[in-house]
Design a protein around this motif. Structure first.
Motif, PDB file in Angstrom:
ATOM      1  N   UNK A   1       0.853  -1.201   0.000  1.00 63.24           N
ATOM      2  CA  UNK A   1       0.000   0.000   0.000  1.00 63.24           C
ATOM      3  C   UNK A   1       0.883   1.243   0.000  1.00 63.24           C
TER       4      UNK A   1
ATOM      5  N   UNK B   1       3.971  20.000  13.587  1.00 66.21           N
ATOM      6  CA  UNK B   1       3.423  21.256  13.073  1.00 66.21           C
ATOM      7  C   UNK B   1       3.464  22.325  14.159  1.00 66.21           C
TER       8      UNK B   1
ATOM      9  N   UNK C   1      -2.343  29.641  11.305  1.00 67.77           N
ATOM     10  CA  UNK C   1      -1.905  28.696  10.265  1.00 67.77           C
ATOM     11  C   UNK C   1      -0.784  27.801  10.819  1.00 67.77           C
ATOM     12  N   UNK C   2      -0.476  26.742  10.084  1.00 67.42           N
ATOM     13  CA  UNK C   2       0.486  25.741  10.575  1.00 67.42           C
ATOM     14  C   UNK C   2       1.703  25.639   9.659  1.00 67.42           C
TER      15      UNK C   2
ATOM     16  N   UNK D   1       4.925  23.036   8.777  1.00 68.08           N
ATOM     17  CA  UNK D   1       5.424  21.674   8.985  1.00 68.08           C
ATOM     18  C   UNK D   1       6.922  21.697   9.272  1.00 68.08           C
TER      19      UNK D   1
ATOM     20  N   UNK E   1      -0.625   7.759   5.053  1.00 65.13           N
ATOM     21  CA  UNK E   1      -1.033   8.524   3.868  1.00 65.13           C
ATOM     22  C   UNK E   1      -1.734   9.816   4.281  1.00 65.13           C
TER      23      UNK E   1
ATOM     24  N   UNK F   1      -1.141  11.479   6.918  1.00 61.58           N
ATOM     25  CA  UNK F   1      -0.110  12.421   7.393  1.00 61.58           C
ATOM     26  C   UNK F   1       0.490  13.210   6.233  1.00 61.58           C
ATOM     27  N   UNK F   2       0.677  12.512   5.111  1.00 62.56           N
ATOM     28  CA  UNK F   2       1.207  13.210   3.925  1.00 62.56           C
ATOM     29  C   UNK F   2       0.226  14.267   3.447  1.00 62.56           C
TER      30      UNK F   2
ATOM     31  N   UNK G   1      -1.928  15.811   5.303  1.00 61.15           N
ATOM     32  CA  UNK G   1      -1.895  16.915   6.285  1.00 61.15           C
ATOM     33  C   UNK G   1      -0.735  17.849   5.957  1.00 61.15           C
ATOM     34  N   UNK G   2       0.385  17.263   5.498  1.00 64.45           N
ATOM     35  CA  UNK G   2       1.551  18.069   5.160  1.00 64.45           C
ATOM     36  C   UNK G   2       1.254  18.950   3.938  1.00 64.45           C
TER      37      UNK G   2
ATOM     38  N   UNK H   1      -1.863  21.855   5.414  1.00 57.60           N
ATOM     39  CA  UNK H   1      -1.792  21.953   6.884  1.00 57.60           C
ATOM     40  C   UNK H   1      -2.861  22.849   7.502  1.00 57.60           C
ATOM     41  N   UNK H   2      -3.402  23.799   6.737  1.00 54.39           N
ATOM     42  CA  UNK H   2      -4.343  24.751   7.337  1.00 54.39           C
ATOM     43  C   UNK H   2      -5.801  24.361   7.151  1.00 54.39           C
TER      44      UNK H   2
ATOM     45  N   UNK I   1      -7.686  18.440   8.917  1.00 56.45           N
ATOM     46  CA  UNK I   1      -7.505  18.117  10.330  1.00 56.45           C
ATOM     47  C   UNK I   1      -7.976  16.685  10.597  1.00 56.45           C
TER      48      UNK I   1
END
Lengths: 393, 394
Positions: free
Chosen positions: A64, A108, A115-116, A118, B123, B125-126, B128-129, B132-133, B136
C-alpha cells in the motif's frame, strides 16, 4: 496410390482445422487483450501481487505504502490508474524509501495567525540509517525478521551497504514477479476459455461440422492448405525474430494476414501503456474486424444463417434445401446432402452441435501460440511426404 | 471568525477496507465471493459498463451507488480530499475538514491484505503536510488493535505533533465504547480536551463475523462497573444475546455496541470528556418513525432522544452531536432548526459524512440544501462557531 497420398485428405483436413483454430485464437487473443486493457487488468494484478508480497499484518502493508511513493505514484497515467509494470530498481528504491520514512516524523507549529508550519524531523541521518532505525521500531513480525536478516547480510546495523540491500530486494522482486506471471497466465487461461466460448458461439464454430465439411469439400480443403503453408512459413520466420518474447496481437495478426506489413515487434506493454486508451480501443476493434474479414474471405464453414443449425432447427426461422440439383458433381452432391441432413432437427444433431461448440472452446483456450506451433509441425509433416500431384483442371 | 468546517468527513480509499468488505451488502449465500466481487468492481472498466447499463435502465439507486463506489475506489486519499474540497469552493479555499480515519482491520475474522490502519494514517499524514491549514485528521482507534497506556502513547505522539487533532471510534465494528482498554485513552483525552468522534446511528458498516466472536461476555464490566446505567445496559445485552434476530444478523446485533446509552458510564467517570455522538441518532430516529427497525422490539429506544438527553444533561458540558448523513433527508430540517435555536444549539456540529452521502446525493446539493433549509445564520453557527469550539476549545 501410395501411403502418403492415402493419408493426404486426413492430414489436409487436420491442417485446415489447425489453421482455423490458429486464426480464431488470434481473435480470442485480441478480445482478451482488449478486455484486459479496458478493465486495467495488468495494473490491478501487479498491485494485488505487491500487496500480497509486502503485507505485514502486525505493522504495515508496505505494498500500500509504495504505491504512494512519488516514483510509483508519478507513473499513474491519469492520476488514478495503476502502472502496468515496475522496474526492479524502482521497486527497491521505493521500498527502502517508504521503510526509511517510518523513522521520520513531521510536526506542526501554529503561527500567530492560526496557520500551521510543517517541521520535518529525523532527516539528519542517511537513508540507510533511517531504514535500519525504522526496521528496529517495527513490531516483532516475520516481515520485520526478513528485513533484519537482509540488513545483517549487507553490513549490519552499523555499516549497512544500501546498494547491496537494494540488489537483494531487486532479486526478490524479480523472483516474485516471475511467480506472479505464472499465476497471471493461469488466470488468463480461464478468461481464454470464456472468450473462446463466446467466439465459438458468436461465430457458430462447430468443430465436428468443420471437420466433416473440410473433409468432403476438396476445393475448400486445398485452398486452406495453401493458406496454411503460407502462414506456417511466416510463423517460422517470425519465431526466430522474436525469440522468447510473447507474441503481441499485432504480430499474431500479421502471421495470418498477408496484406499486413511486417509486424511491429516493439509493441510491448510499456508502449501500450504510453498510448491513449481511445487509440488502443480503435486498434483492437480494427484487429478484430480484420480477423473477421479473413474468416469471410476464406469461406470457412461457420457463422449464423437460416440454413445452418441451430437456427435451421426452428420451423419458423429455418430454411431447407428443396432437393439437390442433379447437375452438381457427386462430391458436391455429397456435401449438399450432408448440409441438408444437418439442418434438420434431431436430438443427436443438437448433442453433436453442443459438443462441437465445446470442442472449439477447449481448442481456443489453448491460445494462439500453441496452434501456430502445431500448424508449423503438421505442415512440416505434410512437406516431408510425397508432393501431391498438380491439379488437373 | 473561524472558517466553515466540515466536522465529519472521510477520505479513506477502498484499499483501506478489508477485501471481504462487500459482505456488508451481499446476501449471506454470496459472502464467500465478496473478495472476488470486490476485486471485480475495483476495475474502472467494469464500473463503466455497469454505469452505462444503469443509465439505460434509468436506475438512479445504482447510479448513486456507483458514484459512491467511484469515489471510494480512487487510488489515493488526496484525490478524494480534492473532490470534497471542490464541493465547498463557494465558501472559499479556507474551508476546513475534519477527516475521520477508520480502523477496519478487525472488521471480521477473515484474512485480508488491505492497507492497515498504520498505512491509512501514514497517507493521511502526507495529506496533512500538503494542506496543513485546512485538513484536520482524527486517529481511528480500536481496543483490539491496542489498548491501555500503549494506545495512549500511540495517539498522544500523533496529537502532540499536531499531525492529528482528535480520536475516532466506531463501536459498530465490534466493541463497546466503555471497553476497559479505552479507559486510559478517555482519561488522557479529558485532561487534554482532545475531541472524540463516535459513530452513533443504527446504519453504516458493522462487524461482519459472528456475534459470538465479539459479544463475549453477558456482563461486560467496562471501565465504570458501578455506573448508574450499567444494569440497563446489561439488561439490553441480555435481550440481544437471547434474540435470534441479532445473533444471526450482525447488522442488527452491532446496535448493541453503538447504543448512545453506552456513553453514560464513560461520561459519569469523565464528565468533561469532549465527545461528539455523530449523526444525531439518525434521520429516521430524529423523525421518530419506524419502530420496526429497532431490532424487532429488542431495543425500542429512540436514539435521537437519547442523544438529546445526553446533550441536555448539565453534568456533561462537552457532549456534542453532528448532523452528518442525517442532513440528506429534507424532512429533518424543521426539527434541526428547533434544536439549533434551543439551549443545546451550541453543541450541534455541521458535518456531512462525505463520501458516504454520495449514495444519496452529490455533496454540492446536500450543502446547498443544508444552507437553504437552516438559513445562513444557523449554518454559520454550527459550521463555524460550534465546530471551532469542538476542534480547538472555547
Amino acid at each position: 496410390m501410395n501411403g502418403t497420398a492415402f493419408l493426404n485428405p486426413y492430414l489436409d483436413t487436420i491442417i485446415a482445422l489447425v489453421l482455423i483454430y490458429a486464426l480464431l485464437s488470434v481473435l480470442v487473443s485480441i478480445l482478451l487483450e482488449a478486455w484486459n486493457n479496458m478493465v486495467k487488468e495488468r495494473g490491478v494484478y501487479l498491485q494485488r501481487a505487491l500487496f500480497r508480497m509486502l503485507d505485514d499484518p502486525l505493522n504495515h502493508n508496505f505494498g500500500y505504502l509504495i504505491y504512494h511513493h512519488p516514483m510509483i505514484n508519478g507513473m499513474r497515467r491519469d492520476g488514478n490508474s495503476l502502472p502496468h509494470y515496475l522496474a526492479p530498481e524502482i521497486f527497491s528504491n521505493a521500498l527502502v524509501d517508504v521503510v526509511a520514512e517510518l523513522a521520520t516524523k513531521v510536526s506542526y507549529e501554529e503561527r500567530a495567525d492560526g496557520s500551521f508550519t510543517a517541521v520535518r524531523n529525523g532527516y539528519d541521518v542517511s537513508v540507510g540509517g533511517r531504514f535500519v532505525k525504522a526496521v528496529h521500531q517495527l513490531r516483532d513480525s516475520e516481515f520485520k525478521r526478513l528485513l533484519e536478516n537482509m540488513v545483517d547480510r549487507h553490513g549490519g546495523h552499523e555499516n549497512l551497504n544500501i546498494d547491496q540491500l537494494k540488489a537483494e530486494l531487486q532479486r526478490w522482486f524479480s523472483d516474485h514477479m516471475d511467480r506472479t506471471t505464472g499465476i497471471y497466465k493461469q488466470d488468463q487461461r480461464s478468461k481464454l476459455r470464456l472468450i473462446g466460448l463466446a467466439v465459438a458461439l458468436g461465430l457458430n464454430v462447430d468443430s465436428f461440422h468443420m471437420v466433416k465439411v473440410i473433409y468432403l469439400d476438396k476445393d475448400l480443403r486445398d485452398r486452406m492448405v495453401e493458406q496454411a503453408e503460407q502462414v506456417s512459413d511466416r510463423y517460422a520466420e517470425q519465431r526466430y525474430l522474436i525469440a522468447d518474447t510473447a507474441l503481441s496481437t499485432d504480430q499474431l495478426l500479421a502471421l495470418v494476414d498477408m496484406d499486413l506489413s511486417a509486424p511491429n515487434t516493439d509493441l510491448d506493454m510499456r508502449a501500450v501503456a504510453a498510448d491513449s486508451l481511445s487509440k488502443l480501443d480503435k486498434n483492437f476493434a480494427r484487429q478484430a474486424d480484420r480477423v473477421l474479414s479473413l474468416v469471410r474471405s476464406w469461406q470457412m464453414p461457420m457463422g449464423w444463417s437460416p440454413t445452418v443449425p441451430p437456427i435451421s432447427w426452428w420451423p419458423s426461422k429455418g430454411r431447407y434445401l428443396e432437393g439437390i440439383p442433379q447437375e452438381f458433381s457427386l462430391a458436391e452432391q455429397e456435401v449438399l446432402q450432408y448440409y441438408d441432413l444437418r439442418s434438420k432437427f434431431s436430438i443427436w444433431g443438437v448433442f453433436k452441435w453442443g459438443v462441437g461448440i465445446l470442442a472449439t472452446t477447449l481448442a481456443l483456450s489453448w491460445g494462439a501460440p500453441f496452434w501456430f506451433e502445431t500448424l508449423n509441425k503438421v505442415v512440416n509433416i505434410r512437406r516431408s511426404g510425397v508432393k501431391p500431384a498438380p491439379k488437373n483442371d | 471568525m473561524a472558517p466553515v468546517t466540515n466536522a465529519h468527513s472521510h477520505v479513506f480509499t477502498g484499499q483501506c477496507a478489508p477485501e471481504f468488505f462487500l459482505r456488508t451488502g451481499l446476501p449471506k449465500a454470496l459472502d464467500p465471493y465478496a473478495p472476488r466481487l470486490n476485486a471485480f468492481i475495483s476495475k474502472p472498466g467494469i464500473r463503466a459498463i455497469v454505469r452505462q447499463w444503469a443509465k439505460l435502465k434509468g436506475d438512479g439507486n445504482l447510479l448513486r451507488f456507483l458514484q459512491f463506489a467511484d469515489m471510494g475506489l480512487h487510488e489515493t486519499q488526496e484525490r478524494i480530499f480534492q473532490e470534497m474540497r471542490k464541493a465547498y469552493s463557494a465558501f472559499g479555499p479556507e474551508v476546513r475538514f475534519i477527516a475521520l480515519t477508520l480502523n477496519m482491520d478487525h472488521m471480521g475474522p477473515w484474512h485480508s491484505r488491505h492497507g492497515r490502519i498504520a498505512d491509512q494514517l501514514a497517507e493521511v499524514e502526507r495529506l496533512r503536510m500538503h494542506y496543513p491549514d485546512v485538513f484536520f485528521p482524527f486517529v481511528g482507534v480500536d481496543p483490539r488493535h491496542m489498548g491501555g497506556q500503549e494506545l495512549v502513547d500511540w495517539v498522544r505522539e500523533k496529537v502532540e505533533r499536531r499531525a492529528f487533532f482528535g480520536i475516532k471510534i466506531y463501536p459498530a465494528l465490534g466493541f463497546f465504547p466503555f471497553d476497559k482498554r479505552l479507559d486510559a485513552l478517555y482519561a488522557w483525552a479529558e485532561d487534554n480536551q482532545v475531541p472524540i468522534m463516535t459513530h452513533c446511528t443504527r446504519h453504516g458498516v458493522y462487524y461482519l463475523g459472528r456475534m459470538a466472536d465479539v459479544l463475549l461476555d453477558l456482563w461486560p464490566e467496562g471501565l465504570n462497573p458501578s455506573a448508574t446505567d450499567m444494569p440497563a445496559i446489561h439488561a439490553r445485552i441480555s435481550r440481544f444475546r437471547q434474540a435470534k434476530l441479532t445473533w444471526n444478523n450482525t447488522q442488527y446485533g452491532c446496535n448493541i455496541f453503538t447504543h448512545p446509552q453506552n456513553y453514560r458510564p464513560i461520561l459519569e467517570k469523565y464528565p468533561r470528556l469532549k465527545i461528539c455522538l455523530a449523526h444525531f441518532g439518525g434521520d429516521d430516529e430524529l423523525l421518530e418513525k419506524d419502530q420496526r427497525i429497532h431490532n424487532g422490539g429488542i431495543d425500542t429506544d429512540n436514539w435521537s432522544m437519547e442523544v438529546l438527553r445526553l446533550l441536555e444533561d448539565e453534568r456533561w458540558p462537552n457532549v456534542y452531536t453532528d448532523i452528518s448523513y442525517t442532513l440528506y433527508n429534507p424532512r429533518v430540517y424543521e426539527i434541526l432548526r428547533t434544536h439549533i435555536d434551543g439551549p443545546e444549539g451550541n453543541r450541534i456540529l455541521f458535518g456531512s459524512d462525505f463520501y458516504m452521502t454520495l449514495k444519496e446525493d452529490r455533496e454540492e446539493n446536500l450543502l446547498q440544501r443544508c444552507v437553504e433549509s437552516l438559513n445562513m445564520d444557523r449554518f454559520k453557527k454550527i459550521a463555524k462557531q460550534n465546530t471551532d469550539t469542538y476542534l480547538f476549545g472555547p
